[in-house]
Design a protein around this motif. Sequence first.
Motif, PDB file in Angstrom:
ATOM      1  N   THR A  79      42.135  35.292  61.190  1.00  0.00           N
ATOM      2  CA  THR A  79      41.698  35.919  62.452  1.00  0.00           C
ATOM      3  C   THR A  79      40.703  37.055  62.257  1.00  0.00           C
ATOM      4  N   GLU A  80      40.406  37.422  61.015  1.00  0.00           N
ATOM      5  CA  GLU A  80      39.634  38.651  60.787  1.00  0.00           C
ATOM      6  C   GLU A  80      38.447  38.418  59.853  1.00  0.00           C
ATOM      7  N   VAL A  81      37.450  39.288  59.993  1.00  0.00           N
ATOM      8  CA  VAL A  81      36.391  39.374  58.993  1.00  0.00           C
ATOM      9  C   VAL A  81      36.847  40.368  57.928  1.00  0.00           C
ATOM     10  N   LEU A  82      36.817  39.958  56.670  1.00  0.00           N
ATOM     11  CA  LEU A  82      37.279  40.837  55.584  1.00  0.00           C
ATOM     12  C   LEU A  82      36.064  41.438  54.889  1.00  0.00           C
ATOM     13  N   ASP A  83      35.563  42.528  55.488  1.00  0.00           N
ATOM     14  CA  ASP A  83      34.392  43.201  54.919  1.00  0.00           C
ATOM     15  C   ASP A  83      34.743  43.871  53.606  1.00  0.00           C
ATOM     16  N   ASP A  84      33.705  44.427  52.998  1.00  0.00           N
ATOM     17  CA  ASP A  84      33.956  45.239  51.807  1.00  0.00           C
ATOM     18  C   ASP A  84      34.515  46.576  52.257  1.00  0.00           C
ATOM     19  N   ASP A  85      35.745  46.552  52.692  1.00  0.00           N
ATOM     20  CA  ASP A  85      36.416  47.776  53.125  1.00  0.00           C
ATOM     21  C   ASP A  85      36.996  48.482  51.904  1.00  0.00           C
ATOM     22  N   SER A  86      37.793  49.493  52.127  1.00  0.00           N
ATOM     23  CA  SER A  86      38.267  50.272  50.989  1.00  0.00           C
ATOM     24  C   SER A  86      39.055  49.400  50.016  1.00  0.00           C
ATOM     25  N   PHE A  87      39.793  48.419  50.552  1.00  0.00           N
ATOM     26  CA  PHE A  87      40.560  47.538  49.663  1.00  0.00           C
ATOM     27  C   PHE A  87      39.631  46.739  48.757  1.00  0.00           C
ATOM     28  N   PHE A  88      38.660  46.041  49.349  1.00  0.00           N
ATOM     29  CA  PHE A  88      37.829  45.164  48.521  1.00  0.00           C
ATOM     30  C   PHE A  88      36.827  45.942  47.674  1.00  0.00           C
ATOM     31  N   ARG A  89      36.439  47.131  48.140  1.00  0.00           N
ATOM     32  CA  ARG A  89      35.550  47.950  47.303  1.00  0.00           C
ATOM     33  C   ARG A  89      36.274  48.398  46.033  1.00  0.00           C
ATOM     34  N   SER A  90      37.546  48.738  46.179  1.00  0.00           N
ATOM     35  CA  SER A  90      38.248  49.260  45.002  1.00  0.00           C
ATOM     36  C   SER A  90      38.939  48.162  44.196  1.00  0.00           C
ATOM     37  N   PHE A  91      38.943  46.931  44.716  1.00  0.00           N
ATOM     38  CA  PHE A  91      39.698  45.850  44.101  1.00  0.00           C
ATOM     39  C   PHE A  91      39.379  45.639  42.616  1.00  0.00           C
ATOM     40  N   PRO A  92      38.095  45.413  42.254  1.00  0.00           N
ATOM     41  CA  PRO A  92      37.833  45.139  40.831  1.00  0.00           C
ATOM     42  C   PRO A  92      38.216  46.310  39.930  1.00  0.00           C
ATOM     43  N   ASP A  93      37.907  47.514  40.365  1.00  0.00           N
ATOM     44  CA  ASP A  93      38.224  48.682  39.517  1.00  0.00           C
ATOM     45  C   ASP A  93      39.726  48.863  39.386  1.00  0.00           C
ATOM     46  N   ALA A  94      40.447  48.622  40.486  1.00  0.00           N
ATOM     47  CA  ALA A  94      41.897  48.759  40.438  1.00  0.00           C
ATOM     48  C   ALA A  94      42.487  47.761  39.446  1.00  0.00           C
ATOM     49  N   VAL A  95      41.989  46.538  39.502  1.00  0.00           N
ATOM     50  CA  VAL A  95      42.519  45.503  38.608  1.00  0.00           C
ATOM     51  C   VAL A  95      42.130  45.811  37.160  1.00  0.00           C
ATOM     52  N   ARG A  96      40.890  46.257  36.964  1.00  0.00           N
ATOM     53  CA  ARG A  96      40.455  46.653  35.616  1.00  0.00           C
ATOM     54  C   ARG A  96      41.360  47.751  35.049  1.00  0.00           C
ATOM     55  N   SER A  97      41.684  48.703  35.902  1.00  0.00           N
ATOM     56  CA  SER A  97      42.472  49.837  35.414  1.00  0.00           C
ATOM     57  C   SER A  97      43.892  49.398  35.049  1.00  0.00           C
ATOM     58  N   LEU A  98      44.294  48.215  35.511  1.00  0.00           N
ATOM     59  CA  LEU A  98      45.616  47.699  35.169  1.00  0.00           C
ATOM     60  C   LEU A  98      45.561  46.735  33.977  1.00  0.00           C
TER      61      LEU A  98
ATOM     62  N   THR B 265      37.168  34.142  25.748  1.00  0.00           N
ATOM     63  CA  THR B 265      37.141  35.037  24.594  1.00  0.00           C
ATOM     64  C   THR B 265      37.641  36.439  24.942  1.00  0.00           C
ATOM     65  N   SER B 266      38.128  36.590  26.140  1.00  0.00           N
ATOM     66  CA  SER B 266      38.604  37.914  26.551  1.00  0.00           C
ATOM     67  C   SER B 266      39.907  38.258  25.843  1.00  0.00           C
ATOM     68  N   GLU B 267      40.142  39.523  25.683  1.00  0.00           N
ATOM     69  CA  GLU B 267      41.415  39.966  25.106  1.00  0.00           C
ATOM     70  C   GLU B 267      42.394  40.375  26.195  1.00  0.00           C
ATOM     71  N   LYS B 268      41.986  40.210  27.433  1.00  0.00           N
ATOM     72  CA  LYS B 268      42.816  40.616  28.566  1.00  0.00           C
ATOM     73  C   LYS B 268      42.883  39.462  29.572  1.00  0.00           C
ATOM     74  N   PRO B 269      43.823  39.539  30.517  1.00  0.00           N
ATOM     75  CA  PRO B 269      43.741  38.581  31.619  1.00  0.00           C
ATOM     76  C   PRO B 269      42.436  38.806  32.381  1.00  0.00           C
ATOM     77  N   VAL B 270      41.967  37.743  33.032  1.00  0.00           N
ATOM     78  CA  VAL B 270      40.645  37.811  33.648  1.00  0.00           C
ATOM     79  C   VAL B 270      40.718  37.497  35.141  1.00  0.00           C
ATOM     80  N   LEU B 271      40.105  38.388  35.904  1.00  0.00           N
ATOM     81  CA  LEU B 271      39.953  38.164  37.340  1.00  0.00           C
ATOM     82  C   LEU B 271      38.498  37.798  37.600  1.00  0.00           C
ATOM     83  N   ILE B 272      38.292  36.701  38.289  1.00  0.00           N
ATOM     84  CA  ILE B 272      36.924  36.311  38.637  1.00  0.00           C
ATOM     85  C   ILE B 272      36.810  36.299  40.165  1.00  0.00           C
ATOM     86  N   ILE B 273      36.072  37.242  40.678  1.00  0.00           N
ATOM     87  CA  ILE B 273      35.872  37.274  42.126  1.00  0.00           C
ATOM     88  C   ILE B 273      34.677  36.384  42.439  1.00  0.00           C
TER      89      ILE B 273
END
Lengths: 317, 275
Positions: B184-203, B227-235
């Motif tokens: 039902t919604e447009v999911l803009d680059d709001d605070s959640f999606f702006r911080s998403f990659p950095d938040a996941v990286r920091s974890l 070849t990553s040494e970590k789990p990988v998120l691909i947006i």
Amino acid sequence: MSLADKDIRDAFFDELCRIGSRDPNVVIITNDMDVFSLRKFKQDYPRQFINIGVAEQNMINVAAGLAACGKRVFVFGILSFVTFRCYEQIKVNICSMRLPVTIIGMGAGLSFGFDGPTHHAMQDIGLMRLLPEMEILNPGDSASAAQCARLAYEGKGPMYIRIDKGTFPEFYNSGDNFSSGLKVLRDVANSDVTIVASGFMTRQAVAVADALESQNVRAGVIDIFRLKPVDGSALRDLADRSRSFVVLDENAASGGLGTIISEILARHSKKIPFISLTLPDKQFLEYGAREWFLNRSGLDAPAIVEAVLALVGRKVP
Amino acid sequence: MKNINNPAELERIAGKIRLKALEMTVAKKKGHLGGTFSCVDILVALYYGGGLGIDPSRPQWPDRDRFILSKGHACLGLYPILVDLGFMSQERFDTYGDNGGLGGQLDTGIPGVEWNTGSLGHALGVCAGMALAAKMDRKNYRAYTLLGDAECAEGSIWEAITFAGEKKLNNLVALVDRNRLSVTEVLDDDSFFRSFPDAVRSLGWDCYDVDGHSIPALLETFQKAKTSEKPVLIICQTIKGKGVSFMENTIKWHHSVPTAAELEKARAELVKERP
């Protein structure tokens, strides 16, 4: 040390450790709960033990993923949090996938009476019974608790085991045939009443039978440690040989052993007098010892004796 | 295992898959075309471009890569692939939408399907368990999941992200279909999606941002993930309804069924796109 001297938690987890030490595919996961008898296992088999932290939804999901890849997974934590908190994860990822994951709920009934309604385990049997694929075990002594660990390991699908705390009289011995999930502890033939109980309340049932004996009322006693699938055919036979049935259940009025037995009796053509003594259908926003709650709920031995005497038509002395 | 490296051929296959999903939606009057079209290129990269190590002749091969389409309502993107690769018959696919036939979600009764879907937020934790099992058994298989972007609000996703980061599950890949539209919604680059990659990286994860409609870019990123040494998120930046102009970026096409006229227009666009 005989099993009767052993805390029921130790009886269960010692057996689980024995199983895990022989099979590297066994993985034990907790949501940060400490169990004395697992400390050594954790040290000796660190690759098979995971403290996943206070994250029960993820605990169930990870368990499901591990099980789908061949692991035999046992998860444990305080009962409410490994059932209610992650119910949909259990429904979808364990049950609909029919995976052999065992969920061990610690603190059956009112074992954590002092910790309030979040810790009171009064509705979980009804909750877990709703899941078609789930087996439910509720041992009331150390021998049957140890057997439950073996049954879970040998089982092919989802299983839920409630573990109480403290020591219990010995009702089973290792040579018993555990296949029907119940045991007649006091003969029902020629008795005035048959008391049916499970888990913690089985001890109460035996104490009540002794008290009734002194008043010339003969009570049969049946312990049911496998609540699902329950052996309906054995229970119908026992009902046929009984004059009346009394269920003792340290669970809410709806969904527990009282419900299970009333469903069996309702479908059975022979009707006998039946009462179900349970906790009330409420959440206790109260804190206290288990015995205090049982007294207030009519589940202490004198109150049960009184209820049975009324059922069998004897005057209360 | 398909390993096609000709981008034009992979795009042609993606067009064909979209067309089959479209035709089936119209035939049975059921389907989620918007979120199917947004992730078809990702599925094609996984199944045809060598992303996934699988073998249609052995669906239960113990060392296969695991893949869970967490957004199982996009099943119409996967069914034609499973038919084309030989996991499932065309006759089975034809039962889609019929009583007792293939449904609007995936289940393990279908060869090649790893998990029962329908409830969001579960697959990442399950895949973390699968990835952990591979590590425990010293096996090389990997676990992949494709999540919807709206789904990333589920708390269980974050429990799983924390766990996988701590356990350094570098055999786990989470793809996010960032199509920017929920039901039902447009999911803009709001605070959640702006911080998403950095938040996941920091974890404890590696994160990549990629054009989810560029199959070569997706395949390149899958290689990096290996070849990553970590789990990988691909947006995966995608367009809901991709491939049919009037469906693109339109909430209506989350689960609308095209009329006969719309079908012809959509078909013409999808066929034209095929080189």
